[in-house]
Write an enzyme that holds these catalytic residues in place. Structure first.
Site, short mmCIF file in Angstrom:
data_model
loop_
_atom_site.label_atom_id
_atom_site.label_comp_id
_atom_site.label_asym_id
_atom_site.label_seq_id
_atom_site.Cartn_x
_atom_site.Cartn_y
_atom_site.Cartn_z
N ASP A 805 0.82 -1.21 0.00
CA ASP A 805 0.00 0.00 0.00
C ASP A 805 0.86 1.26 0.00
OD1 ASP A 805 -2.06 -1.71 0.11
OD2 ASP A 805 -2.68 -1.27 2.16
N CYS A 836 -3.23 0.00 -13.64
CA CYS A 836 -3.18 -0.01 -12.17
C CYS A 836 -4.46 0.68 -11.72
CB CYS A 836 -1.91 0.67 -11.66
SG CYS A 836 -1.49 2.21 -12.47
N SER A 837 -4.38 1.77 -11.00
CA SER A 837 -5.58 2.52 -10.66
C SER A 837 -5.76 3.70 -11.60
CB SER A 837 -5.52 3.02 -9.21
OG SER A 837 -6.70 3.70 -8.86
N ALA A 838 -4.74 4.56 -11.69
CA ALA A 838 -4.80 5.70 -12.60
C ALA A 838 -4.28 5.35 -13.98
CB ALA A 838 -4.01 6.87 -12.04
N GLY A 839 -3.51 4.27 -14.08
CA GLY A 839 -2.97 3.87 -15.38
C GLY A 839 -1.74 4.64 -15.79
N ILE A 840 -0.99 5.16 -14.83
CA ILE A 840 0.22 5.91 -15.17
C ILE A 840 1.42 5.52 -14.29
CG2 ILE A 840 -0.96 7.92 -16.15
CD1 ILE A 840 -0.69 9.32 -13.49
N GLY A 841 1.21 5.27 -12.99
CA GLY A 841 2.31 5.04 -12.06
C GLY A 841 2.93 3.65 -12.23
N ARG A 842 2.30 2.65 -11.62
CA ARG A 842 2.82 1.29 -11.73
C ARG A 842 2.76 0.79 -13.17
NH1 ARG A 842 -0.36 -1.30 -6.46
NH2 ARG A 842 0.01 0.48 -5.09
N GLN A 880 4.45 8.97 -12.96
CA GLN A 880 4.20 10.40 -12.81
C GLN A 880 5.02 11.04 -11.72
OE1 GLN A 880 2.51 8.13 -11.33
NE2 GLN A 880 1.15 8.84 -9.73
#
Length: 930
Positions: A805, A836-842, A880
């Site tokens: 987390d 992932c969740s936003a589609g940019i970080g992981r 990001q």
């Protein structure tokens, strides 16, 4: 005796008394006692003596003003420095010094720093009486400068460095820094006051033209509301990340006789080739530095895998330049790494240079200013206008030519600080030691045979020997020479300090802790995120501070998990207020390798190895060396933070249309219109928050195709499956769990085993689900049926469930296994759905990792920053930067968890390096077996 006859004559306006003397007897003129005092002759002699003994020097300041100082002929440099500091009313004075030319040639190689312990007359050769006030030690972190006036002087110096092309930087960075300068000097942009050419009379950049001025103007308008002091803080916080910030360059040659430059900074010794930094030897890795004639040496601490010390040598242009570099290293190491100047042991028969740095260290300066508090003062900032300069500033040799600072104006007003305080600054230098540096520090044992720069003979065995009083002692030992000499072991802790932090936007305090792996290791502050409560608090929280209490919970002897639980508990109590009691240590910003700070894997590039991209494998090897070096120095992360988050010319208009707004999980995460996935037959329209991302592998025909998308919402699940159908995808990679920290991150868009999800155009059936033995992954199989033509296809679903987390995985091992399994499941032409969740970080982390592995397989160099740029040209903010995306309720999303973004990039870089090391060992084992 004389007989006096007096007569008087009085006019109407004046009264004059005339005395007439007439001797009565000549014979008695010389009788008795007499005396004569020649006043005029003695006055002339005294004036001549004062002229011979006096010394007048002119000091040119950073704001283009100058002042003449009058000194005794035998005055030492410290006297002039004191007068300069008093003239400026400078408090944080130890960062500055005075430079002069050794002769009248004004060549860069002959410019020197004024030594405070030597007579000025001995240092200034002949008629050379011009000195230049400038920054000598570029502060490691601008937040340590407590005085606004000191920050202003730093900005003046850095602007001069940019104009002289001493500080080489990208055009975009130069324009941004110029906009901060304009904001500080002119204030807010006012259309009615600032015409179209209002920047044309300001000298901001070396190659300034109309196009550059237009871009500066655009950025200037965006800085509205910043005070001059805030603009200068923004300037300094940005410029500190640049490769050449605060670098004092010295010409040298490497083992292949190539021209290189050695730079001395607060980090250590930096190597530049063609203005590109190729290596860094941090102070924590250097055992000793020395010189002999034209040869300059550094001895490195043994790596765990080595049984010997490494001695590196460089050829300098002359004995003098070798000695100047050595002295610069001594001064920088002492100033930035020690708490107080080291007292050198004196040996009766010691040879070589006895030079040591005798001024105050950065720690002493910061400590004194904190104790005395800030002085309120008023001063006027110098404008950057064009006018002919009457006195040339020091010329610098840049790329084979000598350039002089562009002319700047004489000030129509005086910017001398008017201090509102009454305290007089203490003297910056002392005269309690008398030292000489008539001869150069050379190695205790000479090397046999002709010397070539590079790795010297490895049979040297004196690395751990204590110098003998009967042998020359010319080495400068960079502590830790032993544990007792370690800067961290000499830290002078002060009384416990209480610091109160408020949550940032309900989400973050802004610091990371380390230690506590057992109850004997203290909990320390290991990192502080910029512009967060931890960064802005007063008293200041520093890296290296030891936590004593967290909200009245004792931390002495606590474990790491216990400390984390105390911090999490604070979020839910007392409106999120966190009270820390810390034991502040001297080393506010320890270098990698300092006590308590885990040091990343690091591989040196030996000067003698001559690693060059003459073949693909060499290019790959060099790129990995540079990556490891960048991780060690922090350069990789600093450069990453400077990358634009979005392409400035690509619009995201479709995502902002009213019919599409509710299809975005986060308001600030939008797909570019040019690369967005356009749905053809979706019931709700053609929009989905997703982009095509294609990563080509150079010199091959391989193009890894992805669709980077957000975690589906309940209302966009059908759009998600429609996208899979229309793009003929067969693999979905999911890098998040459904819920993290009690917040939904993704809707469960798939059916369970033997369950069916029916939509208008698609039917999805769950076939199988299997957990990996490690518990890190879940693999699922689905059957997707096209309702219209009754065709079916198999879909594989891979979910990475072990990403914590907070932060990143503890080890890259499992992540590398997951990435390789994904590569095995990839079809040649079909794009892989990654979210992932936003589609940019992981999501960006995984794309970068697979791209790097493919580059390694094809012996292509790996440059993570270039990969990030490529990804961000196709989807904004991939991996990001720390931005403030908001979810549907307006709170900060965990996808933009401050501090996580930086650690994500570092994590993927370390994973790339680990993959290369594992690949190299595997290949070495195969070669051995063969």
């Amino acid at each position: 005796m004389f007989h006096l006859e007096l007569s008087r004559w009085v006019s109407s306006t004046t009264k004059t008394t005339v005395c007439h003397a007439k001797p009565l007897k000549t014979s008695t003129a010389f009788s008795g006692s007499s005396g004569t005092y020649n006043v005029h002759a003695l006055e002339l002699a005294a004036a001549k003596e004062r002229k011979l003994k006096g010394l007048s020097v002119t000091v040119h300041f950073l704001d283009d003003t100058q002042h003449v100082f009058h000194l005794e002929k035998k005055s030492k440099g410290s006297v002039l420095l004191d007068q300069v500091h008093q003239h400026l009313e400078l408090v944080e004075k130890d960062y500055f010094g005075l430079q002069f030319y050794e002769d009248d040639s004004n060549k860069p190689e002959f410019i020197r720093w004024l030594d405070p312990l030597k007579p000025i007359k001995k240092q200034l050769n002949g008629s050379q009486t011009k000195l230049f006030f400038r920054v000598k030690f570029y502060v490691s972190d601008p937040s340590k400068l407590l005085e606004e006036y000191t920050r202003y002087q730093f900005c003046l110096q850095l602007k001069q460095d940019i104009l002289e092309e001493r500080l080489i930087l990208p055009a975009s960075s130069a324009i941004l820094l110029s906009s901060y300068t304009v904001q500080a000097e002119l204030g807010d942009y006012q259309p009615e006051e600032h015409g179209p050419d209002y920047l044309s009379n300001l000298v901001l950049l070396p190659n300034q033209d109309k196009d550059i001025e237009l871009k500066i103007c655009e950025l200037h308008q965006s800085l509205k509301g910043l005070s001059p002091a805030e603009a200068e803080i923004g300037f300094l916080n940005y410029v500190k990340r640049l490769d050449m910030y605060g670098v004092e360059l010295h010409k040298a040659k490497d083992s292949s006789n190539r021209d290189i430059q050695l730079g001395v900074t607060h980090l250590g010794l930096v190597v530049f080739l063609n203005s590109v930094r190729i290596n860094l030897f941090s102070w924590s890795k250097i055992m000793q530095i020395s010189f002999k004639r034209k040869q300059f040496f550094i001895r490195l601490i043994k790596e765990p895998s080595e049984s010997y010390d490494t001695l590196l040598g460089f050829n300098m242009n002359s004995y003098r330049t070798s000695k100047v570099l050595w002295k610069s290293c001594v001064e920088h190491h002492t100033f930035f790494r020690l708490h107080s100047p080291r007292v050198r042991r004196k040996f009766p028969l010691s040879l070589g240079s006895k030079f040591t740095y005798s001024g105050r260290t950065e720690f002493q300066t910061v400590s004194e200013v904190k104790q005395r508090g800030k002085l309120e003062r008023k001063f006027v900032r110098s404008p950057s206008k064009i006018v002919r300069q009457t006195v040339p500033a020091p010329a610098l040799e840049v790329k084979g030519k000598v350039s002089v600072v562009p002319p700047r104006p004489p000030r129509p007003y005086d910017n001398k600080v008017t201090s509102l305080g009454t305290k007089e600054p203490k003297k910056a230098w002392t005269e309690d030691s008398h030292m000489s540096d008539d001869d150069g520090g050379f190695l205790e044992r000479t090397l046999e045979g002709p010397f070539m720069p590079g790795i010297a003979n490895r049979v040297i065995s004196y690395a751990d020997e204590e110098p003998s009083p009967t042998t020359p002692n010319e080495l400068y030992d960079t502590p830790p020479y032993s544990l007792s000499h370690s800067p961290t072991s000499q830290q002078c802790d002060v009384a416990a300090t209480t610091i109160v932090l408020e949550l940032d936007g309900g989400e973050m305090y802004g610091f990371i802790i380390s230690g506590g792996s057992d109850r004997n290791l203290p909990i320390k502050i290991s990192r502080i995120v910029a512009d967060t409560p931890a960064d802005k608090c007063t008293p200041k929280l520093n890296v290296g501070d030891v936590l004593l209490q967290i909200n009245e919970h004792e931390c002495t002897g606590a474990l790491y998990d216990e400390a984390c639980s105390y911090i999490r508990e604070a979020r839910k109590q007392n409106e999120g207020r966190l009270t820390l009691v810390v034991k502040q240590f001297a080393s506010a910003h320890p270098e990698p390798g300092a006590a308590g700070v885990p040091e990343p894997y690091y591989m040196y590039v030996p000067a003698g190895s001559d690693v060059s991209p003459s073949s693909p494998s060499d290019a790959l090897q060099m790129s990995i060396h540079l990556l490891a070096d960048g991780l060690e120095s922090g350069h990789q992360v600093n450069q990453y933070e400077m990358l634009p988050r979005k392409h400035p010319d690509l619009a995201c208009d479709e995502s902002a249309k009213p019919k599409n707004v509710n299809k975005n999980r986060y308001r600030d995460i939008s797909p570019y219109d040019t690369t967005r996935v356009v749905l053809k037959n979706a019931p709700s329209g053609d929009y989905i928050n997703a982009n095509y991302v294609n990563m080509a592998i150079p010199h091959t025909e391989i193009v890894n195709r992805y669709i980077a998308t957000q975690g589906p919402l309940q209302t966009t699940t059908e759009d998600f499956w429609q996208m899979i159908l229309e793009n003929n995808c067969n693999l979905i990679v999911m890098l998040t769990t459904l819920v993290e920290r009690g917040r939904p991150k993704c809707h469960q868009y798939w059916p369970g085993v033997e369950e069916v999800l029916t939509m208008q155009n698609i039917i999805v059936k769950g076939e199988a689900e299997e957990d990996d033995p490690s518990g890190s992954f879940v693999f699922r199989d689905f059957t997707l049926q096209d309702v219209k033509n009754k065709s079916e296809k198999k879909i594989k679903h891979m979910q990475y469930t072990a990403w914590p987390d907070h932060g990143v995985p503890d080890s890259p091992t499992q992540f590398l296994i997951f990435t390789k399994k994904m590569m095995e499941c990839r079809a040649d032409d079909a794009p892989v759905i990654v979210h992932c969740s936003a589609g940019i970080g992981r999501t960006g982390v995984l794309v970068l990792m697979e791209t790097a592995l493919c580059l390694m397989e094809n012996a292509e160099p790996v440059y993570p920053l270039e990969i990030v740029k490529n990804m961000r040209d196709q989807r904004a903010m991939m991996i990001q930067n720390a931005v403030s995306a908001r979810n549907e309720n307006g709170t900060t999303s965990s996808a933009t968890h401050l501090g996580r973004t930086k650690s994500q990039y570092r994590f993927v870089c370390e994973s790339v390096h680990a993959a290369y090391v594992a690949r190299d060992k595997k290949q070495e084992k195969i070669d051995t077996e063969v």
